[in-house]
Structure formats: C-alpha cells, structure tokens
Motif scaffolding. Structure first.
Motif, PDB file in Angstrom:
ATOM      1  N   GLU A 142       0.930  -1.493  -0.200  1.00 31.09           N
ATOM      2  CA  GLU A 142      -0.050  -0.062   0.047  1.00 31.09           C
ATOM      3  C   GLU A 142       0.846   1.283  -0.073  1.00 31.09           C
ATOM      4  N   HIS A 149      -0.711  -7.365   2.138  1.00 27.86           N
ATOM      5  CA  HIS A 149      -1.910  -6.564   2.542  1.00 27.86           C
ATOM      6  C   HIS A 149      -2.780  -6.642   1.416  1.00 27.86           C
ATOM      7  N   LEU A 150      -3.150  -7.110   0.645  1.00 29.02           N
ATOM      8  CA  LEU A 150      -4.152  -7.212  -0.451  1.00 29.02           C
ATOM      9  C   LEU A 150      -5.518  -7.280   0.458  1.00 29.02           C
ATOM     10  N   GLY A 154      -6.964  -6.670   4.284  1.00 27.53           N
ATOM     11  CA  GLY A 154      -6.541  -6.266   5.501  1.00 27.53           C
ATOM     12  C   GLY A 154      -5.614  -4.998   5.587  1.00 27.53           C
ATOM     13  N   VAL A 164      -5.378  -1.610   5.173  1.00 26.00           N
ATOM     14  CA  VAL A 164      -6.228  -0.583   4.844  1.00 26.00           C
ATOM     15  C   VAL A 164      -7.140  -0.932   3.634  1.00 26.00           C
ATOM     16  N   GLU A 184      -8.654  -0.527   0.027  1.00 24.88           N
ATOM     17  CA  GLU A 184      -7.896   0.308  -1.075  1.00 24.88           C
ATOM     18  C   GLU A 184      -8.826   0.560  -2.552  1.00 24.88           C
ATOM     19  N   GLY A 235     -10.822  -4.872   2.879  1.00 24.76           N
ATOM     20  CA  GLY A 235     -10.975  -4.660   4.221  1.00 24.76           C
ATOM     21  C   GLY A 235      -9.687  -4.016   4.924  1.00 24.76           C
ATOM     22  N   ARG A 281      -3.142   1.529  -3.491  1.00 24.85           N
ATOM     23  CA  ARG A 281      -1.811   1.369  -4.376  1.00 24.85           C
ATOM     24  C   ARG A 281      -2.152   1.571  -5.628  1.00 24.85           C
TER      25      ARG A 281
HETATM   26 CA   LIG Z   1      -4.775  -3.763   2.146  1.00 26.77          CA
END
Ligand SMILES: [Ca+2]
Ligand SMILES: [Ca+2]
Length: 259
Positions: A69, A187-188, A190, A192, A194, A223, A253
């Motif tokens: 991110e 982090h795809l 959890g 933040v 996106e 999520g 991202r």
């Molecule tokens: Ca994320």
C-alpha cells in the motif's frame, strides 16, 4: 535423508530469484512494481453477497502492481513535489507514521498520486487477479482463513479495532510477509481498504437489480484494520462516496497496465 538440506536450499534460492526477476523498481522509491502475468482467472463468485455475482472466468492482461500500500512517506513526497493537499491523517501519532499506509485520502487524491507517477489505480479486475491469483484462491495466501500472522484485522464483531495481531490501528505497509500473495504482494486483504478505479455498478450478467450507489460511488477492496472476517475477503466490494476523505482505514496502491 543425507541430501535433504541441499534440496531445501535449492528450492529457496530458486524462489528468491523468481521474485527478484518479477519485480521492477518502478517510479515510487521503496515500493516496487510486481509483475502479474497474463492469463485466465476467476472474477466474482456465486456463493457470497449478491453484488459479487456472477462468477466467471475472464482473460487477464498482464500488469504490474505496487508491492505495498502507498505509505505516508511516499504520499508526503508527492505532496511536497506537487503542492497537493496532505492526507487528512498526516499528523496523527499512529496513522501518520512514515511507514504506515496513507489514510484520509479521497478517490481523486489517490488517483492524482498514481497519475503523478504515470500509474493508475487498479481496476476491480486487477485487484481481484492480484489477490486471488490464477487459481481463484479465497485469500492471497491460499485457502486457510485469516489469522493473526497473515492479516492486520479488527475484532470478530464488526467494526472495532483489535490488537491481537500486534496492531490496534494500521501496521507498516511492509509487514505480514506470511500474508503475501503468490506473486509477493502484501496486505491485499486487511490493513487498509484500497480504492480501485472502478465506478460501482452491478457486474455484467448480474440479476440482482439496482444497487445503491451504482453509477456514482467508487469501489474499495480488501478490508482493513477494523474489519471483521466478513469483509476480509478478496471478492468483497465496498461502494463508497469518492469525495469522502476522512476515513482512517482507507488507502490505495497503484498499477501499471499494458498500453
Ligand atoms: Ca489492504
Ligand atoms: Ca489489528
């Protein structure tokens, strides 16, 4: 048994080489672009919320996506270079830390950042390919449900922070390696939500009728740190007002697509 350690070493070395070949330093210092190859993948599903239907196989073009991110450090450099307004939480003692994902950005803020770097926000299809892989995985790492090592999540019940994974709010963008996708994107799910490039609308072939926000809202994915398990999914679509820039759990991202 005697040659087992050698085999293990060879396998690890091969994996690291493959990872290095697939990454491009890209235009954002500290956030390489990871190659996602072309090929068929599954988009949508039939066993979840109405707006995720129908499940179908689509042919994907290759593209590249940020490994992490976008961080506060990366966003601040953009603000300094362009005079764009700072993120709403830039001064927050936790959310504003340099290595944490930037939050408090509207869709237009996120779009402007990516365009400044000659990139774009990912489409929903690109997000879903990156997050589910070519094999329609339930999660970036596979089929196992989210756990404290793989995802920076919230409480089991909706919408409360939870520090059992080590982070009551955002975690560093470059963390939770065991939750990486097959291509190594972090982090795809959890940390933040996106922003994607897509205007919210029913999927082609959806028979659910009108959906609130269709045609005006934009879609967020994945999520965040205060999400419960129902939102920590690679297919969940959060339709949101693109002008709202006060969310402490929404970031983004960028991607580079084939011309
Ligand atoms: Ca994320
Ligand atoms: Ca957490």
């Amino acid at each position: 048994m005697g040659d087992r350690p050698k085999t293990v070493t060879a396998a690890i070395a091969l994996f690291m080489t493959a990872g290095a070949l697939a990454a491009d330093a890209g235009p954002i210092p500290g956030n390489p672009l990871i190659e996602i190859p072309a090929g068929p993948f599954v988009f949508g599903r039939d066993d979840g919320p109405e707006n995720e239907r129908p499940r179908r196989v689509v042919e994907g073009q290759s593209f590249q996506i940020n490994r992490t991110e976008i961080t506060n450090r990366q966003y601040a450099r953009f603000v300094e270079a362009t005079g764009h307004r700072p993120a709403f939480y830039a001064g927050h003692p936790v959310l504003g830390l340099d290595d944490r994902p930037v939050v408090g950005v509207s869709w237009a803020d996120a779009d402007a950042f990516c365009r400044h770097h000659r990139l774009t926000l990912p489409s929903e299809r690109q997000y879903e390919r990156a997050a589910r892989g070519a094999a329609a995985l339930a999660f970036p790492w596979g089929a196992a449900p989210p756990d404290d090592m793989r995802v920076n999540a919230g409480a089991e019940d909706c919408c409360a922070a939870d520090a059992r994974d080590g982070y009551p709010m955002t975690a560093p963008a470059d963390s939770f390696e065991s939750g990486a996708s097959a291509e190594g994107v972090l982090h795809l799910v959890g940390n933040v939500w996106e922003w994607t490039s897509d205007v919210y609308a029913p999927y082609e072939g959806n028979r659910g009728g009108t959906q609130p926000g269709a045609g005006t809202f934009r879609v967020l994915r994945g999520g965040s740190w205060n999400s419960d398990p129902s939102h920590l999914a690679t297919t969940y679509r959060l339709a949101y007002d693109p002008d709202f820039r006060f969310s402490a759990n929404g970031g983004f991202r960028c991607v580079r697509s084939e011309p």
